[in-house]
Design an enzyme around this catalytic site. Structure first.
Site, PDB file in Angstrom:
ATOM      1  N   ASP A  48      -5.815  -0.690 -11.051  1.00  0.00           N
ATOM      2  CA  ASP A  48      -5.099  -0.728  -9.779  1.00  0.00           C
ATOM      3  C   ASP A  48      -6.184  -0.722  -8.694  1.00  0.00           C
ATOM      4  O   ASP A  48      -7.356  -0.410  -8.982  1.00  0.00           O
ATOM      5  CB  ASP A  48      -4.210   0.525  -9.669  1.00  0.00           C
ATOM      6  N   ASP A  75      -5.570   0.092  -4.689  1.00  0.00           N
ATOM      7  CA  ASP A  75      -5.402   1.091  -3.629  1.00  0.00           C
ATOM      8  C   ASP A  75      -5.281   2.495  -4.208  1.00  0.00           C
ATOM      9  O   ASP A  75      -4.391   2.763  -5.016  1.00  0.00           O
ATOM     10  CB  ASP A  75      -4.167   0.755  -2.786  1.00  0.00           C
TER      11      ASP A  75
HETATM   12  C1  XBP Z   1      -0.614  -0.339  -2.926  1.00  0.00           C
HETATM   13  C2  XBP Z   1       0.269  -0.656  -1.819  1.00  0.00           C
HETATM   14  C3  XBP Z   1      -0.148  -1.702  -0.855  1.00  0.00           C
HETATM   15  C4  XBP Z   1      -0.993  -1.359   0.304  1.00  0.00           C
HETATM   16  C5  XBP Z   1      -0.929  -2.435   1.336  1.00  0.00           C
HETATM   17  O1  XBP Z   1       0.097   0.120  -4.068  1.00  0.00           O
HETATM   18  O2  XBP Z   1       1.349  -0.134  -1.710  1.00  0.00           O
HETATM   19  O3  XBP Z   1       1.045  -2.159  -0.315  1.00  0.00           O
HETATM   20  O4  XBP Z   1      -0.551  -0.142   0.872  1.00  0.00           O
HETATM   21  O5  XBP Z   1      -1.229  -3.702   0.904  1.00  0.00           O
HETATM   22  P1  XBP Z   1      -0.630   0.104  -5.491  1.00  0.00           P
HETATM   23  P2  XBP Z   1      -0.585  -5.002   1.633  1.00  0.00           P
HETATM   24  O6  XBP Z   1      -1.915   0.842  -5.359  1.00  0.00           O
HETATM   25  O7  XBP Z   1       0.312   0.849  -6.392  1.00  0.00           O
HETATM   26  O8  XBP Z   1      -0.810  -1.340  -5.899  1.00  0.00           O
HETATM   27  O9  XBP Z   1      -0.388  -4.662   3.060  1.00  0.00           O
HETATM   28  O10 XBP Z   1      -1.607  -6.098   1.439  1.00  0.00           O
HETATM   29  O11 XBP Z   1       0.727  -5.317   0.964  1.00  0.00           O
HETATM   30 MG    MG Z   2      -2.586   2.701  -6.189  1.00  0.00          MG
END
Ligand code: XBP
Ligand code: MG
Length: 238
Positions: free
Chosen positions: A10, A12
């Site tokens: 993953d 973020d």
């Molecule tokens: C990550 C997210 C993303 C970011 C924003 O979730 O929720 O939406 O916050 O990215 P995970 P965008 O780590 O579970 O993948 O604005 O590019 O959508």
């Molecule tokens: Mg995440």
């Protein structure tokens, strides 16, 4: 490696603390740029993270906190414009070196490359956010180290739906039991497990309080975790 053929990361919260230090300020800059009086603070943002995806999060906020904006005739267009501007701010911030990888991440990626363990990404975030983070924090050619990068709108249903992991598995042409997902959140864990992928969780700023039933192990970070240990976590449960 006994069982481990691929690591699927993953982005973020897992590769870096991108939410508080990257996405949140980028959202606020985009709102200001578009003349909206919205300012998300760190605690509100923690709650908004239940909604994965930036466009989906903006829409959810308007639905719950800003009926006047939701009622605008150009609302859909506004969401697209806000998100485009948010992505531009985020990319600039990462290029400026404001986001470092979490402990152990770079070492593990390098260990995997040396051991011939394949690498992939499965994330909700936009593709350009992934590329810039890998380039800025690892190396200019780092995106090419990842055989598959599943990101953003490539699948219609975002995490906690399993779609992004299923898509990545299909590209890798590997059975789920030969791969390990690395996640930081409840939504991410659910997505991996629903795709029948074994998953290790490294909790972050926003996810320490969450619970992770079904995770192979829950770690504070990857600072002292070796590839051989990840292989063990995978082998044990299969
Ligand atoms: C990550 C997210 C993303 C970011 C924003 O979730 O929720 O939406 O916050 O990215 P995970 P965008 O780590 O579970 O993948 O604005 O590019 O959508
Ligand atoms: Mg995440």
């Amino acid at each position: 490696m006994k069982t481990l053929k691929a690591l699927i990361f993953d982005v973020d919260g897992t590769l870096a603390e991108t939410e508080r230090d990257g996405h949140l300020p980028a959202f606020n800059e985009a709102f200001a740029e578009h003349g909206l009086p919205w300012v998300w603070d760190a605690s509100l943002y923690g709650r908004l993270l239940d909604i994965t995806g930036g466009k989906e999060r903006i829409r959810h906020y308007a639905e719950n906190y800003a009926p006047d904006v939701l009622a605008r005739a150009d609302f859909d267009e506004l969401v697209r414009a806000l998100h485009k501007s948010k992505t531009a701010h985020y990319v600039r911030l990462v290029e400026d070196g404001r986001l470092a990888l979490r402990p152990g991440v770079a070492r593990l990626i390098n260990e995997a490359r040396q051991a011939g363990v394949r690498l992939a990404i499965a994330t909700t975030t936009s593709p350009e956010n992934v590329t810039v983070l890998l380039e800025a924090s690892l190396a200019a050619d780092a995106p090419s180290w990842f055989e598959v990068i599943g990101a953003g709108d490539i699948v219609p249903a975002k995490k906690p739906a399993p779609d992004i992991y299923l898509w990545v598995l299909e590209q890798l042409k590997l059975p789920a039991g030969a791969c390990l997902a690395i996640e930081d959140s409840e939504n991410g864990l659910k997505s991996a497990l629903t795709a029948t992928l074994p998953c290790v969780v490294t909790v972050g700023e926003y996810t320490r309080h969450q619970t992770f039933p079904g995770a192979r192990i829950v770690l504070p970070d990857l600072a002292t975790t070796s590839l051989a240990q990840l292989d063990e976590f995978l082998s044990k449960g299969t």
